[in-house]
Scaffold this motif. Structure first.
Motif, PDB file in Angstrom:
ATOM      1  N   ALA A 105       0.886  -1.267   0.056  1.00  0.00           N
ATOM      2  CA  ALA A 105       0.120   0.041  -0.079  1.00  0.00           C
ATOM      3  C   ALA A 105       0.725   1.090  -0.038  1.00  0.00           C
ATOM      4  O   ALA A 105       0.667   2.092  -0.671  1.00  0.00           O
ATOM      5  N   SER A 106       2.072   1.193   0.932  1.00  0.00           N
ATOM      6  CA  SER A 106       2.717   2.296   0.902  1.00  0.00           C
ATOM      7  C   SER A 106       3.501   2.547  -0.229  1.00  0.00           C
ATOM      8  O   SER A 106       3.944   3.835  -0.670  1.00  0.00           O
ATOM      9  N   HIS A 109       1.547   4.624  -3.137  1.00  0.00           N
ATOM     10  CA  HIS A 109       1.445   5.857  -2.593  1.00  0.00           C
ATOM     11  C   HIS A 109       2.728   6.618  -3.012  1.00  0.00           C
ATOM     12  O   HIS A 109       2.741   7.730  -3.419  1.00  0.00           O
ATOM     13  N   MET A 113       3.857   9.691  -5.461  1.00  0.00           N
ATOM     14  CA  MET A 113       4.541  10.878  -4.871  1.00  0.00           C
ATOM     15  C   MET A 113       5.911  11.134  -5.670  1.00  0.00           C
ATOM     16  O   MET A 113       6.201  12.350  -5.836  1.00  0.00           O
ATOM     17  N   VAL A 168       3.103   7.161   7.431  1.00  0.00           N
ATOM     18  CA  VAL A 168       2.512   8.431   6.978  1.00  0.00           C
ATOM     19  C   VAL A 168       2.991   9.457   7.390  1.00  0.00           C
ATOM     20  O   VAL A 168       3.489  10.469   6.697  1.00  0.00           O
ATOM     21  N   LYS A 195       9.248   5.988   8.064  1.00  0.00           N
ATOM     22  CA  LYS A 195       9.406   5.271   6.690  1.00  0.00           C
ATOM     23  C   LYS A 195      10.049   4.125   6.432  1.00  0.00           C
ATOM     24  O   LYS A 195       9.287   2.935   6.027  1.00  0.00           O
TER      25      LYS A 195
HETATM   26  C1  FPP Z   1       9.900   4.466   0.013  1.00  0.00           C
HETATM   27  O1  FPP Z   1      10.674   5.535   0.137  1.00  0.00           O
HETATM   28  C2  FPP Z   1       8.713   4.894   1.015  1.00  0.00           C
HETATM   29  C3  FPP Z   1       8.218   4.170   1.769  1.00  0.00           C
HETATM   30  C4  FPP Z   1       8.829   2.944   2.468  1.00  0.00           C
HETATM   31  C5  FPP Z   1       7.157   4.749   2.709  1.00  0.00           C
HETATM   32  C6  FPP Z   1       5.921   5.454   1.813  1.00  0.00           C
HETATM   33  C7  FPP Z   1       4.924   5.881   2.945  1.00  0.00           C
HETATM   34  C8  FPP Z   1       3.763   6.393   2.489  1.00  0.00           C
HETATM   35  C9  FPP Z   1       3.583   6.824   0.920  1.00  0.00           C
HETATM   36  C10 FPP Z   1       2.776   6.799   3.328  1.00  0.00           C
HETATM   37  C11 FPP Z   1       1.476   6.152   2.995  1.00  0.00           C
HETATM   38  C12 FPP Z   1       1.502   4.778   3.786  1.00  0.00           C
HETATM   39  C13 FPP Z   1       0.608   3.798   3.822  1.00  0.00           C
HETATM   40  C14 FPP Z   1       0.680   2.747   4.545  1.00  0.00           C
HETATM   41  C15 FPP Z   1      -0.611   3.740   2.502  1.00  0.00           C
HETATM   42  P1  FPP Z   1      11.758   6.098  -0.893  1.00  0.00           P
HETATM   43  O2  FPP Z   1      11.086   6.525  -2.235  1.00  0.00           O
HETATM   44  O3  FPP Z   1      12.909   6.790  -0.210  1.00  0.00           O
HETATM   45  O4  FPP Z   1      12.333   4.492  -1.549  1.00  0.00           O
HETATM   46  P2  FPP Z   1      11.921   3.785  -3.100  1.00  0.00           P
HETATM   47  O5  FPP Z   1      13.433   3.971  -3.610  1.00  0.00           O
HETATM   48  O6  FPP Z   1      11.971   2.331  -2.589  1.00  0.00           O
HETATM   49  O7  FPP Z   1      10.880   4.406  -3.765  1.00  0.00           O
END
Ligand code: FPP
Ligand code: MG
Length: 357
Positions: A105-106, A109, A113, A168, A195
């Motif tokens: 789920a995270s 999202h 973003m 979040v 996170k």
């Molecule tokens: C990855 O970070 C992001 C996370 C591990 C957490 C993201 C949390 C949310 C979007 C809040 C919403 C949460 C829920 C439960 C719906 P990164 O971008 O630094 O790493 P990446 O390279 O794997 O994308």
């Protein structure tokens, strides 16, 4: 890929000699068999969760990242936590599924973003179905996790909600940055705790509780997860700066270019070391300065005192994680958790051998 193949996929994680799970789950054959069987069961439930969505269109969206795979690190942590309990109940497998659902789920999202195009080697959900669908698909997975937690009792519901809230707020704090007067390094640790660490801590703690482990064991495992999660984040930061694209599959210094305030960047900015003066100027000039400056910045990070400081902080966290395991009995699961600390340390320097979160 049908459900049977996916079920087999979980077992193959264990069989693969180079895989994370194969590396951690070693020793006693009984331990390996238990983990392999439970992982396969969790994998099947995960697939069923997505496939069981009330509408085939929702099932397609919510099944997309489930099918894409990933290391299933969080379910593994649930199962390792459960090894310290007195009885292995169905709730353990459910907890493993909950942890992966919240993670997925995270990612739904987060990819919106970040405007990310791929995740686990497939197009991101929003790239295929649009941002609104991706966000709502993530919400559906989160709701499903809450539903499963309700079957495990009030404590699981509380922990699941608390962890989702921490994820979040970690993400939100990252987005908004430090408030005026707040120490950016302290802010970094708060973001990383939400996170990266919250869900690892929940996975270990929930696994222990569901297997009726003594409370001090569940607390020790939770603390281990908190420290490991922070170390993981720092290892990721170092990887971005030091690992070539052939190793990670993403451009070296991508986060630096995007202006992500990683720990090494913040330590350069904090100005502890005179040796970082040129690097500080390059960072302050911002990513628009050009390709030659970016290459120079990466070269300077390679020998920067800030890199050494960040690595030392990562090792401190890994040591705290190992120390947290102190009260736990000497089981193969404890050795697996100790080994995971070594894997994270290695990941920060030699990407090809480490897991992705
Ligand atoms: C990855 O970070 C992001 C996370 C591990 C957490 C993201 C949390 C949310 C979007 C809040 C919403 C949460 C829920 C439960 C719906 P990164 O971008 O630094 O790493 P990446 O390279 O794997 O994308
Ligand atoms: Mg991201």
């Amino acid at each position: 890929m049908d459900v049977h193949d996916r079920y087999e996929g979980a077992l193959s994680l264990l069989r693969r000699p180079d895989g994370l799970i194969g590396r951690l789950v070693r020793g006693e054959p009984g331990f390996q068999a238990r983990i392999a069987e439970a992982l396969a069961g969790a994998e099947k439930q995960l697939q069923d969760c997505a496939a069981g969505a009330p509408d085939p269109r929702i099932a397609e969206v919510t099944g997309h990242l489930v099918a894409a795979g990933g290391k299933r690190l969080r379910p593994l942590l649930v199962l390792l936590g459960a090894e310290f309990g007195e009885s292995w109940r169905d709730g353990v497998t459910q907890a493993a599924v909950i942890s992966e659902l919240v993670h997925l789920a995270s990612l739904h999202h987060d990819d919106v973003m970040d405007g990310a195009e791929t995740r686990h080697g497939v197009p991101t959900v929003h790239t295929r179905w649009g941002e609104h669908v991706a966000v709502l698909g993530g919400d559906w997975l989160l709701a499903r996790a809450a539903q499963l937690a309700a079957a495990l009792g009030a404590e699981a519901v509380r922990l699941n909600a608390h962890t989702a809230g921490r994820l979040v707020s970690g993400q939100l704090r990252e987005l908004t940055g430090p408030v005026p007067g707040e120490d950016p390094v302290a802010h970094y640790f708060q973001v990383a705790a939400g996170k990266a660490a919250a869900l690892l801590a929940m996975s270990l703690g929930m696994g222990a509780v569901q297997a009726a482990a003594p409370a001090p064991y569940a607390e020790a495992l939770t603390e281990y997860g908190e420290q490991l999660g922070i170390a993981f984040q720092i290892a990721d930061d170092l990887l971005d700066l030091h690992a070539p694209a052939e190793v990670t599959g993403k451009e070296q210094g991508k986060d630096l270019l995007a202006g992500v305030p990683s720990l090494p960047v913040l330590l350069v900015r904090a100005g502890y070391d005179d040796g970082d003066r040129e690097l500080r100027a390059l960072i302050d000039a911002g990513p628009g300065a050009g390709a030659a400056d970016h290459r120079r910045a990466l070269e300077l990070f390679g020998r920067s005192p800030a890199t050494a400081r960040a690595r030392a902080v990562m090792h401190e966290r890994l040591e705290l994680a190992r120390t947290a395991l102190g009260p736990l009995p000497d089981l193969p699961a404890r050795r697996a958790l100790e080994e995971l600390c070594d894997v994270v340390a290695l990941r920060s320097g030699r990407a090809e051998t480490g897991p992705t979160t």
